[in-house]
Write an enzyme that holds these catalytic residues in place. Structure first.
Site, PDB file in Angstrom:
ATOM      1  N   GLY A 143      57.095  49.734 106.052  1.00  0.00           N
ATOM      2  CA  GLY A 143      55.642  50.032 105.154  1.00  0.00           C
ATOM      3  C   GLY A 143      57.121  50.004 103.657  1.00  0.00           C
ATOM      4  O   GLY A 143      58.164  49.857 103.469  1.00  0.00           O
ATOM      5  N   CYS A 144      56.392  49.682 102.429  1.00  0.00           N
ATOM      6  CA  CYS A 144      57.570  49.919 101.068  1.00  0.00           C
ATOM      7  C   CYS A 144      57.776  50.712 100.784  1.00  0.00           C
ATOM      8  O   CYS A 144      59.465  51.400 100.590  1.00  0.00           O
ATOM      9  CB  CYS A 144      56.713  49.320 100.161  1.00  0.00           C
ATOM     10  SG  CYS A 144      54.739  50.635  99.519  1.00  0.00           S
ATOM     11  N   TYR A 145      56.766  52.846 101.322  1.00  0.00           N
ATOM     12  CA  TYR A 145      57.449  53.791 100.962  1.00  0.00           C
ATOM     13  C   TYR A 145      58.568  53.858 102.045  1.00  0.00           C
ATOM     14  O   TYR A 145      60.149  54.610 101.350  1.00  0.00           O
ATOM     15  CB  TYR A 145      56.242  54.271 100.029  1.00  0.00           C
ATOM     16  CG  TYR A 145      55.323  54.835  99.371  1.00  0.00           C
ATOM     17  CD1 TYR A 145      56.770  55.056  98.452  1.00  0.00           C
ATOM     18  CD2 TYR A 145      54.406  54.475  99.237  1.00  0.00           C
ATOM     19  CE1 TYR A 145      55.797  54.883  97.105  1.00  0.00           C
ATOM     20  CE2 TYR A 145      53.748  54.689  98.405  1.00  0.00           C
ATOM     21  CZ  TYR A 145      54.467  55.004  97.239  1.00  0.00           C
ATOM     22  OH  TYR A 145      53.648  55.093  95.934  1.00  0.00           O
ATOM     23  N   THR A 199      60.278  52.057 102.976  1.00  0.00           N
ATOM     24  CA  THR A 199      61.617  51.271 103.416  1.00  0.00           C
ATOM     25  C   THR A 199      62.911  52.020 102.237  1.00  0.00           C
ATOM     26  O   THR A 199      63.586  52.445 103.066  1.00  0.00           O
ATOM     27  CB  THR A 199      61.425  50.039 102.624  1.00  0.00           C
ATOM     28  OG1 THR A 199      60.876  48.952 104.082  1.00  0.00           O
ATOM     29  CG2 THR A 199      62.783  49.045 102.815  1.00  0.00           C
ATOM     30  N   SER A 200      62.118  52.127 101.151  1.00  0.00           N
ATOM     31  CA  SER A 200      62.850  53.215 100.954  1.00  0.00           C
ATOM     32  C   SER A 200      63.760  54.617 100.989  1.00  0.00           C
ATOM     33  O   SER A 200      64.630  54.711 100.969  1.00  0.00           O
ATOM     34  CB  SER A 200      61.956  53.385  99.290  1.00  0.00           C
ATOM     35  OG  SER A 200      62.353  53.767  97.848  1.00  0.00           O
TER      36      SER A 200
END
Length: 341
Positions: A146-148, A150-151
């Protein structure tokens, strides 16, 4: 040079469209089939004129020979399709959350559905190349992060790996509106989102167990407690995460930065910055910029990390995974630099 053939299932969402954009200029892969039931029968270049070089028909199912299939369907809509794709010899990269979590009951608890093929959860490789490169190379099925997560994971992984921090972290993250998808809602239409910032899904966001799962693996099995608080901000793309954790022992700012530099020294898409990064540095790129800093007064580590949620947080990372799976140079097709202003 051989060109591999790729297909995108559901090209009409933001992640699918970003995949098409990146693959359009990939030198070793030909995008040969795209699906999208709502636009079936139209040409991709007609439906989305900015993809003018992709004169492909949008169909209801993948057509022709496909070596690697990208699944860009909403959560729980595509999991049941994967066994058939694998049986046809395709390798699959799923951009949804359907294969990220290893514990089947978590899908009912966090996503509200019983997983249709739990036997594949153990096989699926979590596709964060900086941590799982060797497993990705031989995988049939990759669960794109997911994007969150990953960060957040890239920001905290070195600290957990090197045992710098207590297993108790806060992740405060801000995302552009494209993270909520193309379907208009009261949260993402212009009049509601412009000049407004709001927190949502506080303590209940479904990316939370994904972050915990992967950080526990990095940290040698210790299950961390992670408080995750996401926000929507009025920009189209980008994520900036601020992570906070208590240090186990005193450490200097430069020592922490050197630990992070060593951890990511061979990574083409992670850069440790000298100053807090801006989301615009990542726009349209597969980069993750990370700024670790010690709050000596309060004995805490603070880590700022930012990515483009549609690239390193979705399509770009999927192409990075594809490159690894196909034995290509990892940065093939992903060398874009952000445009400023």
């Amino acid at each position: 040079m051989k060109k591999y053939k790729a297909g995108i299932i559901n090209v009409t969402g933001y992640a699918g469209l970003e995949l098409a954009r990146i693959l359009a200029s990939h030198p070793s892969v030909e995008l040969c089939s795209v699906t999208g039931r709502s636009l079936a029968g139209k040409k991709l270049s007609d439906a989305f004129p900015y993809l003018h070089s992709l004169d492909l028909p949008i169909t209801e199912s993948l057509e022709g020979e496909v070596d690697i299939a990208f699944m860009a369907l909403p959560h729980k809509e595509g999991a049941s399709l994967v066994p058939d794709l694998l049986s046809k010899g395709m390798r699959v990269i799923d951009i949804s959350a359907d294969f990220r979590l290893k514990d089947p009951p978590l899908y009912q608890a966090w996503y509200g559905f019983e997983h249709p093929c739990p036997e594949l959860l153990a096989e699926a490789v979590y596709g964060l190349p900086e941590l799982k490169r060797k497993d990705i190379a031989s995988a049939r099925l990759v669960a794109n992060p997911g994007c969150y997560p990953t960060s957040a994971i890239l920001g905290l992984a070195p600290a957990f790996k090197m045992d710098l921090i207590e297993p108790n972290a806060i992740v405060d993250a801000k995302s552009g509106l494209s993270g909520s998808g193309r379907t208009p809602t009261a949260k993402n239409i212009f009049c509601e989102a412009s000049e407004d910032v709001c927190a949502y899904s506080i303590g209940t966001h479904r990316h939370q167990p994904e972050i915990v799962q992967e950080l526990s693996l990095v940290g040698g099995g210790v299950i961390p407690r992670v408080t995750f608080c996401p926000h929507l901000v009025p920009m189209s793309r980008g994520i900036l995460s601020s992570a906070y954790a208590r240090l186990k022992q005193p450490v200097t700012d430069e020592e922490v930065k050197e630990i992070y530099r060593r951890f990511y020294k061979d990574e083409p898409f992670v850069k440790i910055t000298a100053e807090p990064p801006h989301t615009r540095y990542t726009r349209g790129t597969n980069m993750c910029f990370i700024y670790p800093v010690v709050d000596a007064l309060n004995e805490r580590l603070i880590v700022i990390s930012c990515i483009d949620n549609l690239v390193k947080g979705a399509a770009g990372q999927a192409v990075q995974n594809m490159n690894i799976m196909l034995g290509l140079s990892e940065d093939t097709g992903l060398k874009a630099i952000a445009a400023l202003p």
